[in-house]
Design an enzyme around this catalytic site. Structure first.
Site, PDB file in Angstrom:
ATOM      1  CE  LYS A 189      -1.778   2.748   2.979  1.00 58.67           C
ATOM      2  NZ  LYS A 189      -1.669   4.000   2.214  1.00 58.67           N
ATOM      3  N   GLY A 241       7.540   5.151   7.511  1.00 64.06           N
ATOM      4  CA  GLY A 241       6.814   6.413   7.601  1.00 64.06           C
ATOM      5  C   GLY A 241       7.173   7.141   8.880  1.00 64.06           C
ATOM      6  CB  SER A 242       5.544   9.955  10.574  1.00 64.85           C
ATOM      7  OG  SER A 242       4.246   9.412  10.711  1.00 64.85           O
ATOM      8  N   GLY A 246       3.900   5.154  12.951  1.00 66.29           N
ATOM      9  CA  GLY A 246       4.548   3.894  13.350  1.00 66.29           C
ATOM     10  C   GLY A 246       4.042   3.411  14.700  1.00 66.29           C
ATOM     11  CD  GLU A 263      13.854   0.600   8.781  1.00 70.90           C
ATOM     12  OE1 GLU A 263      14.421   1.673   9.076  1.00 70.90           O
ATOM     13  OE2 GLU A 263      14.338  -0.514   9.037  1.00 70.90           O
ATOM     14  CB  CYS A 297      14.019   8.646   6.834  1.00 66.40           C
ATOM     15  SG  CYS A 297      14.917   7.476   5.788  1.00 66.40           S
ATOM     16  CD  GLU A 396      11.316  12.956   9.951  1.00 62.13           C
ATOM     17  OE1 GLU A 396      10.169  12.600  10.273  1.00 62.13           O
ATOM     18  OE2 GLU A 396      12.125  12.219   9.362  1.00 62.13           O
TER      19      GLU A 396
HETATM   20  P1  NAD Z   1       3.202   8.936   7.193  1.00 61.14           P
HETATM   21  O1  NAD Z   1       3.610   8.245   8.438  1.00 61.14           O
HETATM   22  O2  NAD Z   1       2.324  10.112   7.287  1.00 61.14           O
HETATM   23  O3  NAD Z   1       2.472   7.892   6.200  1.00 61.14           O
HETATM   24  C1  NAD Z   1       3.076   6.701   5.771  1.00 61.14           C
HETATM   25  C2  NAD Z   1       2.026   5.699   5.321  1.00 61.14           C
HETATM   26  O4  NAD Z   1       1.209   5.318   6.415  1.00 61.14           O
HETATM   27  C3  NAD Z   1       1.089   6.185   4.236  1.00 61.14           C
HETATM   28  O5  NAD Z   1       0.988   5.171   3.263  1.00 61.14           O
HETATM   29  C4  NAD Z   1      -0.216   6.394   4.991  1.00 61.14           C
HETATM   30  O6  NAD Z   1      -1.342   6.238   4.141  1.00 61.14           O
HETATM   31  C5  NAD Z   1      -0.164   5.296   6.025  1.00 61.14           C
HETATM   32  N1  NAD Z   1      -0.952   5.487   7.254  1.00 61.14           N
HETATM   33  C6  NAD Z   1      -1.319   6.648   7.864  1.00 61.14           C
HETATM   34  N2  NAD Z   1      -1.982   6.389   9.020  1.00 61.14           N
HETATM   35  C7  NAD Z   1      -2.033   5.037   9.144  1.00 61.14           C
HETATM   36  C8  NAD Z   1      -2.558   4.156  10.139  1.00 61.14           C
HETATM   37  N3  NAD Z   1      -3.162   4.602  11.252  1.00 61.14           N
HETATM   38  N4  NAD Z   1      -2.409   2.818   9.951  1.00 61.14           N
HETATM   39  C9  NAD Z   1      -1.773   2.335   8.867  1.00 61.14           C
HETATM   40  N5  NAD Z   1      -1.267   3.129   7.889  1.00 61.14           N
HETATM   41  C10 NAD Z   1      -1.394   4.465   8.027  1.00 61.14           C
HETATM   42  O7  NAD Z   1       4.584   9.297   6.443  1.00 61.14           O
HETATM   43  P2  NAD Z   1       4.860  10.193   5.158  1.00 61.14           P
HETATM   44  O8  NAD Z   1       4.487  11.610   5.424  1.00 61.14           O
HETATM   45  O9  NAD Z   1       4.311   9.527   3.938  1.00 61.14           O
HETATM   46  O10 NAD Z   1       6.461  10.071   5.053  1.00 61.14           O
HETATM   47  C11 NAD Z   1       7.361  10.838   5.780  1.00 61.14           C
HETATM   48  C12 NAD Z   1       7.872  10.086   6.984  1.00 61.14           C
HETATM   49  O11 NAD Z   1       8.419   8.827   6.605  1.00 61.14           O
HETATM   50  C13 NAD Z   1       9.023  10.823   7.681  1.00 61.14           C
HETATM   51  O12 NAD Z   1       8.855  10.736   9.063  1.00 61.14           O
HETATM   52  C14 NAD Z   1      10.249  10.049   7.234  1.00 61.14           C
HETATM   53  O13 NAD Z   1      11.358  10.167   8.086  1.00 61.14           O
HETATM   54  C15 NAD Z   1       9.710   8.658   7.206  1.00 61.14           C
HETATM   55  N6  NAD Z   1      10.571   7.798   6.371  1.00 61.14           N
HETATM   56  C16 NAD Z   1      11.367   6.864   7.008  1.00 61.14           C
HETATM   57  C17 NAD Z   1      12.239   6.074   6.258  1.00 61.14           C
HETATM   58  C18 NAD Z   1      13.108   5.033   6.915  1.00 61.14           C
HETATM   59  O14 NAD Z   1      13.589   4.148   6.219  1.00 61.14           O
HETATM   60  N7  NAD Z   1      13.345   5.089   8.214  1.00 61.14           N
HETATM   61  C19 NAD Z   1      12.291   6.227   4.874  1.00 61.14           C
HETATM   62  C20 NAD Z   1      11.460   7.178   4.258  1.00 61.14           C
HETATM   63  C21 NAD Z   1      10.601   7.962   5.026  1.00 61.14           C
END
Ligand code: NAD
Length: 494
Positions: A189, A241-242, A246, A263, A297, A396
């Protein structure tokens, strides 16, 4: 850039395409031009049900999990070739939907993950049985047994792969590679902001001969993500993601005790010692601001610089930052593209204004550039005289902003570097390699680059974070282990 070839959209389930049945649609907007790139129908609960069932069936009844590793490797190789044949399209899409510059999209965001699939192909071919040496066990009555153990690696089951917007193809492949190499089935997804390369993956899967249901792709937002991370038929959630989302996913997955790999975000530190090559340090510092416009990230956006060289460092970094050509990433001369949406520009501006109000000095940037007139741009920004406790140094921002903080000795540098709720990555710049190594060992972070690192992203070494930057690792043996269960079979001769 050539005109972008849009992939087919919908729900890719069990090897077929279906129309998505969720409410409404997501608009995929080119963040550099504000033009509508695609309207993607949103996946809903019925679609979530369909992809989970398809992945479950492919795992429980299909040939994939029990297939010999060498055969699985051959399938992965074909998938890799199908993706490589689409490298140009993937690059164009990443430039248009993420706003990556063309050079960055082609290298880090497309060629690198395709190379990583070569690594996972090799891993898939390795034996899944690990034999242990036999032992003689004396038994009462004077007899003995010759016994031994064999440990079998088995796939975990159905994997839900949920990813962030900033590097969607790389993030998807970092999950698909080990999940498929180990024999799992996957529901992918992507983020609603940047779903298009995941559809290209679906097209590549359809064109390769992976058994139906081994890879499924579903679009949608938090509701679909919640469904995937709560359904008892999903065995593992791997999320990038964030940290906020997470933590929500860890809670959502807890009642069914799913395995979870996270991650998450970062606010990584770069220590610049007094003996550093300051030109090199400034070039590295600039990368932490301009790489995908600060939307990375692992970027080292806290520059912790020895007090004796901080003015020189700021002057060099400020000059480099001010010279960056910001604009449409589709143009070859562009060095830094846009942020993903207007909210990201507003958030970045708020942090910069707050820091200046608190007493920071503006070394470079600080606002939206006057050109181009459209697009979600922000200037590469450097803030000096920042205190480590300020939110600009702790949160961040995910925008093109670096802060500099002065230190007087190595102990203080380590203390400031570790003064963070995150711990994803780090950097040390110094001409004294031994001391740089010792400092690297003291940083509470999942990675540390000395003087720019190894120059290559090695899929065989682990990547991931301490503290709020994550749980578990991706890549390498450690990454693969998350996608495998271990079974110990005990037996004796005779
Ligand atoms: P986000 O956390 O807002 O969203 C990521 C994903 O989670 C999206 O696909 C979203 O639809 C989904 N999502 C949202 N709420 C959810 C829930 N309650 N349950 C399940 N899924 C849900 O992140 P973003 O704004 O897309 O990306 C930026 C963030 O990602 C930054 O914090 C960045 O540091 C992090 N990131 C980390 C890495 C790593 O490898 N550590 C790599 C890239 C980005």
């Amino acid at each position: 850039m050539s005109s972008v070839t849009l992939p087919r959209t919908g729900v890719f389930v069990g090897g077929d395409w279906q129309a998505a049945t969720g409410d409404g649609a997501d608009e995929v907007v080119n963040p550099a031009t504000e033009e509508l790139l695609a309207t993607v129908p949103r996946g809903g609960a019925a679609d979530g049900e369909a992809v989970i069932s398809a992945a479950r069936r492919a795992f429980d009844e299909g040939p994939w999990p029990a297939m010999p590793g060498a055969e699985r490797a051959a399938h992965l190789r074909r998938l890799r070739d199908e993706l490589a044949a689409r490298a140009g399209q993937l690059t164009d899409l990443l430039v248009s939907e993420v706003g990556s510059t063309y050079a960055l999209a082609a290298s880090q965001h497309v060629s690198l993950p395709i190379e990583q699939l070569d690594y996972w192909t090799t891993v898939a071919a390795r034996p899944d049985l690990i034999a242990h040496a036999p032992r003689v066990a004396r038994r009462s009555g004077g007899t003995s047994w010759l016994g031994s153990w064999v440990v079998r690696r088995e796939p975990v089951g159905v994997v839900a792969a949920l990813i962030a917007y900033n590097s969607p193809f790389l993030l998807a492949v970092m999950k698909l590679g080990p999940a498929l190499a180990a024999g799992n089935t996957v529901v992918l997804k992507p983020s609603p902001y940047t779903p298009l390369t995941s559809f290209v993956i679906a097209e590549a899967v359809a064109a390769s001969d992976l058994p139906p249901g081994v890879v499924n792709v579903l679009t949608g937002g938090a509701d679909v993500g919640q469904q995937l991370s709560t359904d008892p038929r999903v065995d593992l959630v791997t999320f990038t993601g964030s940290d906020t989302v997470g933590a929500a996913i860890a809670a959502q997955a807890a009642p069914t005790l799913k395995r979870v790999v996270l991650e998450l975000g970062g606010k990584s530190a770069m220590i610049v010692r007094s003996d550093a090559d300051l030109d090199q340090a400034a070039r590295l510092g600039l990368q932490s601001i301009t790489f995908t416009a600060g939307q990375g990230c692992a970027l080292t956006t806290r520059h912790i610089v020895h007090r004796s060289v901080i003015d020189d460092y700021q002057q060099k970094l400020g000059a480099l930052a001010s010279a960056v050509r910001v604009g449409d990433p589709a143009r070859p001369e562009t060095q830094m593209g846009p942020l993903i949406r207007p909210t990201a520009v507003e958030r970045t501006a708020r942090y910069v204004e707050g820091a200046i109000e608190a007493g920071a000095i503006l070394v470079a940037g600080g606002k939206r550039p006057s050109e181009p007139p459209k697009g979600y741009f922000f200037e590469p920004t450097v803030l000096g005289e920042v205190d480590s406790s300020w939110s600009v140094a702790q949160d961040e921002i995910f925008g093109p902003v670096a802060v500099t903080i002065a230190f007087d000795d190595d102990d203080e540098a380590v203390r400031i570097a570790n003064d963070s709720r995150y711990g994803l990555d780090g950097a040390v710049v110094s001409r004294d390699a031994g001391t740089a190594f010792e400092l690297a060992c003291r940083l509470r972070a999942g990675g540390v680059a000395i003087n720019g690192g190894a120059g290559w992203t090695n899929p065989g070494v682990p990547f991931g974070g301490y503290k709020r930057s994550g749980l578990g690792r991706e890549n390498g043996e450690e990454g693969l282990n998350h996608y495998t269960e271990l079974k110990t079979i005990k037996y004796h001769a005779g």
